[in-house]
Design a protein around this motif. Structure first.
Motif, PDB file in Angstrom:
ATOM      1  N   ARG A 128       0.834  -1.215   0.000  1.00 35.97           N
ATOM      2  CA  ARG A 128       0.000   0.000   0.000  1.00 35.97           C
ATOM      3  C   ARG A 128       0.865   1.259   0.000  1.00 35.97           C
ATOM      4  O   ARG A 128       0.560   2.234  -0.687  1.00 35.97           O
ATOM      5  N   GLU A 129       1.948   1.244   0.748  1.00 33.64           N
ATOM      6  CA  GLU A 129       2.830   2.419   0.773  1.00 33.64           C
ATOM      7  C   GLU A 129       3.461   2.618  -0.600  1.00 33.64           C
ATOM      8  O   GLU A 129       3.543   3.727  -1.110  1.00 33.64           O
ATOM      9  N   SER A 166       1.227   4.356  -2.950  1.00 34.15           N
ATOM     10  CA  SER A 166       0.556   5.563  -2.445  1.00 34.15           C
ATOM     11  C   SER A 166       0.760   6.768  -3.356  1.00 34.15           C
ATOM     12  O   SER A 166       0.136   7.803  -3.162  1.00 34.15           O
ATOM     13  N   ASN A 193      -0.065   6.618  -6.441  1.00 33.48           N
ATOM     14  CA  ASN A 193      -0.979   6.359  -7.559  1.00 33.48           C
ATOM     15  C   ASN A 193      -2.410   6.368  -7.047  1.00 33.48           C
ATOM     16  O   ASN A 193      -2.696   5.791  -6.000  1.00 33.48           O
ATOM     17  N   LEU A 194      -3.284   7.001  -7.795  1.00 37.91           N
ATOM     18  CA  LEU A 194      -4.697   7.024  -7.411  1.00 37.91           C
ATOM     19  C   LEU A 194      -5.507   6.116  -8.326  1.00 37.91           C
ATOM     20  O   LEU A 194      -5.278   6.068  -9.535  1.00 37.91           O
ATOM     21  N   ARG A 210      -9.790   5.227  -8.730  1.00 40.40           N
ATOM     22  CA  ARG A 210     -11.109   5.577  -8.212  1.00 40.40           C
ATOM     23  C   ARG A 210     -12.097   4.424  -8.344  1.00 40.40           C
ATOM     24  O   ARG A 210     -13.216   4.523  -7.892  1.00 40.40           O
ATOM     25  N   TYR A 234      -8.699  -0.216  -4.395  1.00 38.44           N
ATOM     26  CA  TYR A 234      -7.326  -0.705  -4.218  1.00 38.44           C
ATOM     27  C   TYR A 234      -7.243  -2.176  -3.825  1.00 38.44           C
ATOM     28  O   TYR A 234      -6.169  -2.766  -3.856  1.00 38.44           O
ATOM     29  N   PRO A 271      -5.499  10.508   6.647  1.00 39.01           N
ATOM     30  CA  PRO A 271      -4.581   9.509   6.071  1.00 39.01           C
ATOM     31  C   PRO A 271      -4.431   9.629   4.553  1.00 39.01           C
ATOM     32  O   PRO A 271      -3.515   9.054   3.986  1.00 39.01           O
ATOM     33  N   ALA A 272      -5.332  10.362   3.902  1.00 38.03           N
ATOM     34  CA  ALA A 272      -5.236  10.481   2.441  1.00 38.03           C
ATOM     35  C   ALA A 272      -4.386  11.662   2.003  1.00 38.03           C
ATOM     36  O   ALA A 272      -4.193  11.890   0.815  1.00 38.03           O
ATOM     37  N   MET A 290      -8.323  12.521  -2.522  1.00 35.65           N
ATOM     38  CA  MET A 290      -9.087  11.290  -2.642  1.00 35.65           C
ATOM     39  C   MET A 290      -8.307  10.172  -1.949  1.00 35.65           C
ATOM     40  O   MET A 290      -7.099  10.273  -1.770  1.00 35.65           O
ATOM     41  N   PRO A 291      -9.007   9.122  -1.549  1.00 36.13           N
ATOM     42  CA  PRO A 291      -8.315   8.046  -0.823  1.00 36.13           C
ATOM     43  C   PRO A 291      -7.162   7.441  -1.626  1.00 36.13           C
ATOM     44  O   PRO A 291      -7.272   7.254  -2.835  1.00 36.13           O
ATOM     45  N   THR A 292      -6.092   7.135  -0.922  1.00 35.91           N
ATOM     46  CA  THR A 292      -4.971   6.409  -1.498  1.00 35.91           C
ATOM     47  C   THR A 292      -5.005   4.978  -0.954  1.00 35.91           C
ATOM     48  O   THR A 292      -5.752   4.691  -0.010  1.00 35.91           O
ATOM     49  N   ALA A 293      -4.173   4.123  -1.511  1.00 34.35           N
ATOM     50  CA  ALA A 293      -4.128   2.730  -1.040  1.00 34.35           C
ATOM     51  C   ALA A 293      -3.755   2.672   0.432  1.00 34.35           C
ATOM     52  O   ALA A 293      -4.203   1.803   1.171  1.00 34.35           O
ATOM     53  N   GLU A 294      -2.928   3.631   0.839  1.00 33.99           N
ATOM     54  CA  GLU A 294      -2.436   3.626   2.209  1.00 33.99           C
ATOM     55  C   GLU A 294      -3.479   4.104   3.204  1.00 33.99           C
ATOM     56  O   GLU A 294      -3.350   3.858   4.398  1.00 33.99           O
ATOM     57  N   SER A 295      -4.473   4.827   2.710  1.00 33.25           N
ATOM     58  CA  SER A 295      -5.408   5.481   3.630  1.00 33.25           C
ATOM     59  C   SER A 295      -6.670   4.669   3.873  1.00 33.25           C
ATOM     60  O   SER A 295      -7.583   5.143   4.524  1.00 33.25           O
TER      61      SER A 295
END
Lengths: 158, 292, 760
Positions: A128-129, A132, A134-135, A137, A141, B189-190, C685-690
């Protein structure tokens, strides 16, 4: 404004070109080399859709000038695999729902490729880090993380 | 993006000559991550972009136990994070550099470029100040060194004089009794950038801190050494109460930024929380059981 | 029948070309001679355009045309309210509205020319706050006033219901606008040709609605326009008919009579609007001690921004859809949609459902506490059931809501987590849940909801599907292909879905209202069975047996009675062409669901099926920094039948994360009506980490009206996230947040207020 002659390797092929010095790498790849798999999503270095590998490191091509990659070796999504010979990440993204609309997918594939080249057996948190920058929608994920983990596990024998 | 000339000097001397020649119309180009954005948004429109890309000597990271660490300004964040010497002797720095922004930016952005851009919403300045870093600046008249704490002077403003180029960042040799921690806080966190961060180093003398450096970044226009709290903490065993008291002091002493990512009061609150936590962590205490 | 294809977690049929980077999106389309356009936007929320001087821009080398509102057709376009033009004509109604366009040889030249256009504006008072829109003195957005729409619905006896209720609770909720955030900013390439035809490649959820709108905006016959859908990089509702750049691109192509590309930058895309509708919802509910809802009174104030677009339809959903989820009799709603001088808001995944879901589910949690009842139990008590006719006349053919509730209750560990002692530390955890419903299809979009599929089976036994239903990433093409392959007895890889093209595909509404699976899926099923019938008939003729003893298995037609009677499918297909009047296998099937248009009181069964979902989340609240983190979530979706479980989970997971973004991370900020954070660094917008690992479950209620039992998925799944999170936050720290987003500041303020009240 002057141009610059650049010489580089893109997806294994030698490329020589004259570029304007203010040409972004993303525009060079898309418009001059017709490698449109590299996407423009935000052009401010946030979304990662334009990610490519430069000398093995994942970078955002909208935050780089074409002039900067003179002498480098680049991999875009088109260089990862081809029909009948997909990259394991491409196979895994397909199998695990790692994509829907597909617009972010090239960038994620390259970020994941960079991760696995340095850390062949990452934990979920590390995946995930590493993604991070890259987005996406569409997928939430989950399919992407599952896909990357699966490649790591299958090549790492876990 | 407006048009410009892209200059690629082969030596530092050549680069300095270019900077002197074009003065205000020139910009140093390192990794490009911040500068390209600023140029595309037309916040900057230099006529001459002086790329340091060919100056390989500015990428080097060298260490020796007597002199400490020397990081070329063009070292990328990922270079700093992955350098074995940094990981072995300066884990606090490696951790900071490895957690900055995101992988792509760490592979593109340079530590020197980051410092020279002087955007407050970033990680390195507070961390480097707490580690007693110095910067080396080359200019028309030769080289000068400056403590990191004097390098950034305001929002997007450094102590660089026209024609000067930041070439190196140096850290003193590691001391076995000196420890340090760096923590960043994201508003949510985002988020991509810290809303506040805190760096702490001190000499551990039988469980009591001496030579304390406590530096707040991102929440303030310029990373700020919290001298009153540093004095308060010196020679005082850290308990949860001490941590809370120092944190309250820090929250009071900062002059926070107030913007869309956090008003002043919010930033004070966050700084107080993360300061208390970093102090508790440094002392091996559990901050999670009860709020201050 | 072949080995199972329907019901299998198969990769999307578009997955390979997308992972290869070879799918062509609108922004990738290149046509010889193509020019590039950039758009000039108003910096003011409300201003009269006094003059526009384009001379300097026109003089710039490389500029081919500079177009302003004076050049565009007078005819206005819109959904029900015809009020927009290709470019603003004399007046701008929001900051970001397009006032001029430059067509040039490159984007860079066009961009440079924009700076040379001189617009003289006369700023006028702007209405930015919907709360004051209906005040007499408020600046008017449109001449007819600021009320865009009003809905009043009343059923049963609400007053008597309240009078008899054991408990009554009322509260006001506020929901904010969310940017759809598709990764592909809008892009269009439009070109005229020597026949006078205008061809438009664009990112759209509906090629036919796009064509209809272009015909209106450009004031030309529908048949002179051809819309082709390029690969769509996400839509989420915004790419139905409200984005404007495709209209501008098409017009510019007609002006310069050359191909024109308009590719929006992210800032452009954000400034041009198409965010969700923000609302203020006042909700009053009465319940009996056993939890039965006996009265409900709803007041909605919704803001559509400068133009109505689809917002009236969106508000209708906010106003009444969730009433149908529960067995209630007495309900009254008054909903008003007002204009403001802000960006137009409208369709967004969930189509108005998220807004009311937040209010209703927050309210249910509060009232459960008032009753000392478990929130899941309270939902179960009131849940509508299979076979019910809802308060607004909806026939609930299948309802898996109770099973959804069971799934989330078990998966999140609800009972144990609710029972644990309340935290007192710095980081506190809590769980919350919500339950929702959505339509699968909707007749109210024009009193028609049909879908037609054309199926060709080639001489090699492989199939091509022509449809204008749109795949925007959600998997419509995969669903159609799976049904087709399974029914025809051929491998999935032998099916191709043609990209929607208004000149070759049958008329369809496109991807709206979760209607594609339930309607197009049905049409596909019929078409495939029809084609199969023709194939078997031809085979029977050739093999000399009865058609009804034949079936197609793995690409071979064979007899069930005589193992020696078989023929490869290609052989039969060729035989069909050459021996049956020269006709290949080409069938067409339509499915028009047996639904009704609602009457003037908004009563009637508008959809063939209704889908349900529930979600439970666990959050951790940092009481010192106000940060909320979702640490666990389980979303259960009743999609009738999962034609492709991988796709359904994908929709649920994506929806769950999009709702986390809306609830916790995304916050559109305005100053004087201007967007202040129009980039993805500041609109986060949400990330994979969030986000945590997202878990999702499927409930298969097998709807009698669904193709093979299937209903829509995806939109339902975005509805429960926000209230589930808000309820979990309350469980964690005892602070009830009623206005979204849940920011760190609101958490800290809520905790401070709670502390104060405890000490008072």
């Amino acid at each position: 404004m002057s141009g610059k002659r650049i010489s580089l390797i893109v997806n294994g092929e030698s490329v020589k070109a004259e570029v304007l010095v203010n040409r972004l790498l993303s525009d060079f790849l898309r418009d001059d080399l017709a490698l449109t798999g590299t996407k423009r999503g935000c052009e401010t270095g946030v979304c990662g859709a334009c990610s490519v590998l430069v000398d093995g490191d994942v970078v955002k091509s909208c935050l780089s000038l074409a002039a900067q990659v003179d002498g480098k070796t680049l991999t875009t999504v088109e260089g990862l695999g081809r029909i009948g010979d997909l990259h394991p990440l491409q196979e895994s993204f397909m199998a695990h729902g790692g994509l829907q609309c597909g617009y972010c997918t090239p960038g994620f594939l390259l970020a994941a490729a960079d991760l696995l080249s340095r850390n062949p057996d990452p934990q979920d948190a590390e995946i995930r880090e590493a993604l991070s920058g890259n987005l996406c929608r569409c997928t939430g994920y989950q399919g992407i993380v599952d896909a990357v983990r699966n490649v790591a596990e299958s090549t790492h024998g876990n | 993006m407006r048009e410009f000339e892209f200059l690629e000097p082969q030596t530092l001397t050549e680069a300095l000559a270019m900077m002197s020649e074009y003065e205000d119309d020139a910009c140093v180009y390192a990794g490009g991550t911040a500068l390209l954005l600023a140029m595309r948004q037309r916040m900057l429109s230099p006529g001459f972009v002086v790329s340091l890309g060919k100056l390989d000597e500015l990428r080097e990271i060298t260490f020796n136990p007597a002199e400490g660490l020397r990081i070329g300004a063009l070292a990328r964040h990922s270079d700093v994070a992955r350098a074995p010497d940094v990981q072995a002797h300066y884990p606090m720095l490696a951790g900071m550099a490895g957690g900055l922004a995101n992988p792509q930016v760490r592979n593109q952005g340079t530590i020197g470029g980051n410092l020279c851009y002087a955007d407050p919403a970033t990680d390195p300045p507070s961390c480097l100040i707490a580690m007693d870093a110095e910067v080396t600046i080359a200019g028309p008249g030769g080289e000068r060194r400056l403590p990191m704490r004097e390098f950034v002077v305001d929002f997007f403003t450094t102590a660089l004089e026209p024609g000067e180029i930041l070439t190196h960042i140096t850290l003193p040799p590691p001391r076995p009794d000196r420890t340090g921690l760096y923590r960043r806080h994201l508003r949510t966190p985002a988020e991509h950038r810290p809303v506040a961060n805190v760096a702490l180093t001190f000499r551990d003398v039988n469980g009591v801190p001496e030579d304390v450096r406590l530096v707040i970044g991102a929440a303030v226009p310029v990373a700020q050494s919290m001298t009153r709290a540093e004095d308060f903490l010196t020679a005082r065993a850290i308990t949860l109460d001490v941590a809370a008291e120092a944190a309250a002091m820090v929250a009071e002493d900062i002059d926070p930024i107030s913007d869309g990512r956090g008003e002043e009061a919010f930033r004070r609150q966050v700084v107080r929380a993360i300061t208390r936590r970093i102090l508790a962590e440094a002392a091996g205490l559990n901050w999670k059981d009860a709020a201050a | 029948m072949t080995s199972a294809i329907v019901g299998e977690p198969l990769p999307q049929v578009s997955a390979q070309e997308k992972t290869l980077g070879r799918a062509i999106y609108s922004g990738d389309v290149k046509v010889a001679g193509m020019l590039h356009a950039k758009l000039l936007r108003s910096p003011y929320s409300h201003a009269v355009i006094r003059s526009i001087d384009t001379s300097a821009a026109e003089a710039l080398p490389g500029v081919k045309a500079v177009v302003t509102g004076a050049d565009v057709p007078e005819r206005a376009w819109g959904v029900a309210h015809k009020q927009q033009h290709v470019l603003a004509r004399g007046l701008v109604r929001f900051a970001g509205e397009e006032v001029a366009a430059v067509v040039a040889v490159s984007e860079a030249v066009a961009q440079e020319a924009l700076d040379l256009i001189v617009v003289e504006y006369e700023e006028a008072g702007a209405l930015l706050d919907p709360e004051g829109a209906l005040d007499g003195g408020a600046p008017k957005v449109h001449a007819e006033g600021n009320l865009a729409d009003e809905i009043n619905i009343s059923r049963g006896d609400v007053e008597a219901g309240f009078a008899g209720a054991d408990i009554v609770h009322e509260a006001t909720y506020r929901t904010h606008s969310q940017y759809p955030g598709y990764m592909e900013p809008m892009a269009t390439v439009a070109a005229t040709d020597g026949t006078g035809k205008l061809t438009v490649w664009t990112s759209t959820q509906s090629v036919f609605l796009a064509r209809q709108r272009l015909a209106e905006a450009l004031d030309r016959p529908v048949s002179t326009i051809r819309v082709i859908q390029a690969t769509v990089g996400g839509g989420f509702g915004a790419k139905i008919v409200e984005e404007r750049s495709s209209v501008i691109a098409a017009f510019l192509a007609t002006v310069v009579d050359r191909p024109v590309r308009v590719g929006l930058s992210r800032l452009d895309d954000i400034q041009s609007g198409c965010f969700s509708v923000p609302t203020r919802i006042h909700l009053k509910m009465g319940m009996m001690r056993d939890g039965r809802i006996v009265a409900k009174d709803v007041q909605v104030l919704a803001d559509c921004g400068a133009y109505a677009g689809l917002a009236p339809e969106v508000m209708l959903v906010t106003a009444m859809r969730s009433d149908n989820m529960q067995r209630i009799e007495n309900v009254r709603t008054k909903a008003q949609l007002v204009y403001t001088h802000t960006m137009p808001r409208g369709a967004f995944r969930g189509f108005g459902g998220t807004q009311m879901s937040f209010a209703l589910n927050s309210h249910m949690a509060v009232m459960a506490d008032m009753l000392g009842m478990d929130a899941i139990e309270l939902h179960r008590k009131n849940a509508i059931r299979t076979g019910d006719v809802s308060v607004h006349g909806w026939n609930i053919g299948s309802c898996g809501l109770p099973e959804c509730l069971d799934q989330v209750q078990a998966a999140i560990g609800w009972d144990e987590k609710r029972a644990r002692p309340k935290g007192t530390g710095v980081l506190r955890r809590g769980v919350g849940m919500a339950a929702v419903m959505h339509v699968s299809g909707n007749r109210t979009m024009g009193n028609w909801d049909g879908s037609t599929v054309v199926l060709k089976v080639n001489e090699d036994g492989r199939a091509v599907i022509l449809t204008a239903e749109s795949d925007m990433g959600q998997g419509a093409n995969t669903m159609l292909s799976q049904i087709c392959a399974q029914e025809l007895g051929i491998p999935l890889s032998h099916v191709t879905v043609q990209a929607p093209d208004t000149d070759s595909a049958p008329y369809c509404l496109g991807s709206i209202a979760s209607r594609v699976t339930v309607n197009a899926g049905h049409a596909m099923l019929k078409a495939a069975r029809q084609a199969q019938g023709q194939i078997l008939e031809a085979a029977a003729e050739k093999l000399g047996c009865d058609a009804d003893e034949l079936s197609i298995v793995d690409g071979v037609v064979q007899s069930n009675k005589n193992g020696n009677l078989f023929a490869p499918l290609p052989e039969i297909c060729r035989y069909h062409i050459f021996r049956r009047g020269g006709e290949g296998i080409l069938v067409r099937a339509t499915h028009d669901p047996q639904t009704v248009m609602m009457d003037k009181d908004h009563y009637g069964n508008i959809a063939p099926a209704y889908s349900f979902a529930a979600q439970a989340v666990e959050v951790e609240v940092d009481t010192e920094t106000g940060q909320v983190r979702v640490v666990d979530t389980y979303l259960s979706d009743d999609c009738g039948k999962a034609i492709n479980p991988l796709a359904v989970h994908g929709q649920s997971n994506g929806a769950a994360v999009q709702s986390i973004g809306w609830t916790l991370y995304e916050h559109l900020q305005f100053e004087d009506g201007r967007v202040m954070n129009g980039n993805l660094a500041d609109y986060t917008m949400p990330t994979a980490e969030s986000v945590p690992t997202i878990q999702s479950g499927i409930v298969e209620s097998n709807d009698p009206n669904g193709p093979l039992g299937a209903k829509g998925a995806s939109e339902t799944a975005i509805l429960p996230g926000a209230p589930a999170i808000a309820n979990a936050v309350f469980d964690a720290i005892g602070v009830r947040i009623t206005d979204l987003p849940i920011t760190p500041e609101k958490i800290l303020a809520g905790l401070a207020a709670k502390e104060e009240s405890q000490h008072a």
